[in-house]
Enzyme design. Structure first.
Site, PDB file in Angstrom:
ATOM      1  N   GLY A 239      61.893 -73.970 -16.592  1.00 24.34           N
ATOM      2  CA  GLY A 239      61.524 -74.110 -17.993  1.00 24.34           C
ATOM      3  C   GLY A 239      60.138 -74.666 -18.166  1.00 24.34           C
ATOM      4  O   GLY A 239      59.296 -74.570 -17.268  1.00 24.34           O
ATOM      5  N   GLY A 244      60.748 -80.165 -18.331  1.00 25.32           N
ATOM      6  CA  GLY A 244      61.008 -80.397 -16.917  1.00 25.32           C
ATOM      7  C   GLY A 244      60.547 -81.762 -16.463  1.00 25.32           C
ATOM      8  O   GLY A 244      61.239 -82.456 -15.704  1.00 25.32           O
ATOM      9  N   GLU A 263      61.090 -75.751 -11.712  1.00 24.33           N
ATOM     10  CA  GLU A 263      59.986 -74.798 -11.793  1.00 24.33           C
ATOM     11  C   GLU A 263      59.430 -74.905 -13.208  1.00 24.33           C
ATOM     12  O   GLU A 263      60.127 -74.611 -14.179  1.00 24.33           O
ATOM     13  CB  GLU A 263      60.470 -73.381 -11.502  1.00 24.33           C
ATOM     14  CG  GLU A 263      59.363 -72.341 -11.546  1.00 24.33           C
ATOM     15  CD  GLU A 263      59.904 -70.961 -11.838  1.00 24.33           C
ATOM     16  OE1 GLU A 263      59.409 -70.329 -12.787  1.00 24.33           O
ATOM     17  OE2 GLU A 263      60.834 -70.529 -11.132  1.00 24.33           O
ATOM     18  N   CYS A 300      57.401 -66.314 -15.494  1.00 23.69           N
ATOM     19  CA  CYS A 300      56.716 -67.465 -14.914  1.00 23.69           C
ATOM     20  C   CYS A 300      55.587 -67.040 -13.987  1.00 23.69           C
ATOM     21  O   CYS A 300      54.702 -67.831 -13.668  1.00 23.69           O
ATOM     22  CB  CYS A 300      57.709 -68.352 -14.171  1.00 23.69           C
ATOM     23  SG  CYS A 300      58.795 -67.445 -13.053  1.00 23.69           S
TER      24      CYS A 300
END
Length: 504
Positions: A239, A244, A263, A300
């Site tokens: 996220g 995070g 991540e 991502c």
């Protein structure tokens, strides 16, 4: 029979509601009223996971492999319903969801094959040397063992591959760890039907009911309660950097800190070498545009930055990219929150000194169109905000005086999931100094091609130095992902009757 979602949690094998609820926000179709969990549901799920671990953590590799394969079968059996629900909730096209489902089930089956082989256990044995002088050596046997219950946070941009039965869940289950998933509120019905598939696999294979639980909810308190629960031994997260980092800090602040495998995002820079730009400028510009808009830029590994030597070929590159992007038009983003963040990110970059607009992007409510900008390396290096991730179909071209300044940009990068070198054979000598710099900046270094699309394979690394991820020694994709949820245990002079079958 068509699956009708009910909006409940799955805890210890039972579907259960809660007093608090939230309404889903699908792109199409009716809203779903979904139970919103809290500390009570977390405690029940974590206690069930701990109870299950006393059995599941000591199952054979073959039993767990069959369990993983059964989950894959149950997901495939619900394939049409998963696609229908996922498309309605996220706006993702059916073909994308079908491909993501194949990746999810393929990963489960790959992990099953991997644990059957047993190499991941890293078994070691130093035999006893009773006559050794001046001191005898005991018999020592080492093996990797599961750590216990794992919390997993579903991701917004991958409702299947990085969510309920995605990479973190599959890796933890393969390792022998029960899982408690916090479902992502962007796709609660999709999360529910996948949880239903896991529950069916648990029933078919006779695994403990607490081996898997799903808790739905929108509150920060729910996530905080999950990572702080004393029975949780590790956390997997995909996220934003802000969310995070907050969870990472909670894990570190516990009386007994636990690992947080997060991540957190990446701009995935692409460095275009001079000869490649001269020979393939238009081709590279078009290809970059295609990668930039894949999944509306909500990957991502989206290559949001291109670093390029100044010259006539820059115009060739940028015009080709702008032309390709202008034909894309608006597409639906995953959530209204992501669309709003995209609007803010583009506006912030556009307002910085030295930034030149190449293609104006738009974002009306939940629909976004691509945007690209250009800036000099000097202005890029002087303004850290330009290197922040803009999640969506956004790109920025950084122009440099040549390879030396490109290297300066590389040295100033934060941690990344990927970095890419676009080069021709004639660029070999120019490219060599980049390799020792770039390999320290990312978990995956590419030559040619673009980073969107992460192959699920033994050698894949999907992670990188902070802030791309919180643990640069780990990967969330590929068979090495299982290692995150194991720890080495040494058995000294242990009778065979007490040892695990893996060590006898």
């Amino acid at each position: 029979m068509t699956y009708l979602p009910h909006g409940k949690h799955l805890i210890a094998g039972a579907w259960t509601g809660s007093d608090d609820t939230f309404a889903s926000q699908p792109v199409t179709g009716d809203r779903l009223t979904v139970s919103s969990g809290g500390a009570t549901e977390v405690d029940r799920a974590c206690q069930a996971a701990e109870d299950a671990f006393l059995t599941y953590g000591w199952t054979t590799r073959e039993a767990r492999a069959v369990f993983l394969e059964t989950i894959a079968e149950e997901i495939d059996a619900r394939g049409d319903d998963i696609t229908r629900l996922g498309s309605a909730e996220t706006g993702l096209p059916e073909a994308r969801l079908q491909g993501e489902r194949g990746r999810t089930t393929g990963q489960l089956r790959m992990f099953a094959d991997h644990i059957r082989k047993g190499d991941y256990l890293d078994r070691r044995h130093d035999e006893a040397l009773p006559d050794r002088q001046p001191l005898p050596r005991p018999d020592l046997k080492m093996v990797q063992r599961p750590i216990g219950p794992v919390a997993v946070f579903g991701a917004s941009n991958f409702p299947l591959a990085f969510s309920t039965a995605g990479g973190d869940t599959a890796a933890a289950l393969a390792a022998g760890c029960p899982v408690v998933v916090k479902g992502h509120p962007a796709h609660p019905a999709t999360g529910e039907i996948v949880a239903d598939a896991i529950a069916a696999a648990i029933a078919r294979t006779g695994m403990p009911s607490g081996t898997f639980s799903l808790i739905q909810g929108t509150s920060h308190e729910l996530g905080g309660a999950l990572v702080r629960h004393p029975l949780i031994r590790a956390v997997g997260f995909t996220g934003s950097l802000g969310a995070g980092r907050a969870l990472f800090d909670l894990c570190a602040a516990r009386p007994e800190p636990i690992p947080f495998f997060g991540e957190l995002g990446s701009i995935n820079p692409v460095f275009v070498m001079p000869e490649a730009l001269a020979q393939r400028g238009a081709e590279l510009g078009t290809a970059w545009a295609g990668s930039l808009t894949m999944g509306v830029g909500q990957f991502c590994t989206n290559p949001g930055v291109v670093v390029i030597p100044e010259g006539e070929a820059v115009t060739t590159f940028t015009e080709a990219a702008a032309k390709a992007l202008a034909d894309v038009g608006e597409s639906v983003m995953l959530t209204e929150g992501i669309a709003e963040a995209y609007r803010r990110g583009v506006a912030e970059v556009a307002g910085k000194d030295g930034v030149q607009e190449l293609l104006r992007g738009t974002c009306d409510r939940r629909k976004a169109a691509p945007a690209i900008y250009k800036v000099s390396a000097e202005d890029w290096l002087a303004n850290e905000a330009l290197s922040e991730e803009v999640f969506g179909p956004f790109g920025i071209v950084v122009t440099t005086s040549g390879p030396e300044q490109m290297l300066e940009v590389a040295r100033n990068l934060k941690g990344q999931l990927t970095v890419t070198l676009q080069m021709d054979d004639a660029d070999m000598e120019v490219a060599k100094p980049f390799v020792p710099v770039l390999e320290r900046k990312a978990g995956r270094v590419l030559v040619n091609g673009f980073p969107t699309g992460v192959e699920v394979a033994d050698a894949m690394v999907h992670g990188g130095p902070y802030p791309a991820s919180t643990n640069f020694g780990a990967t969330s994709v590929g068979t090495m992902a299982i290692r995150r949820f194991l720890r080495p245990v040494c058995y000294q002079n242990m009778p065979n009757q007490l040892l695990l079958k893996d060590l006898v």
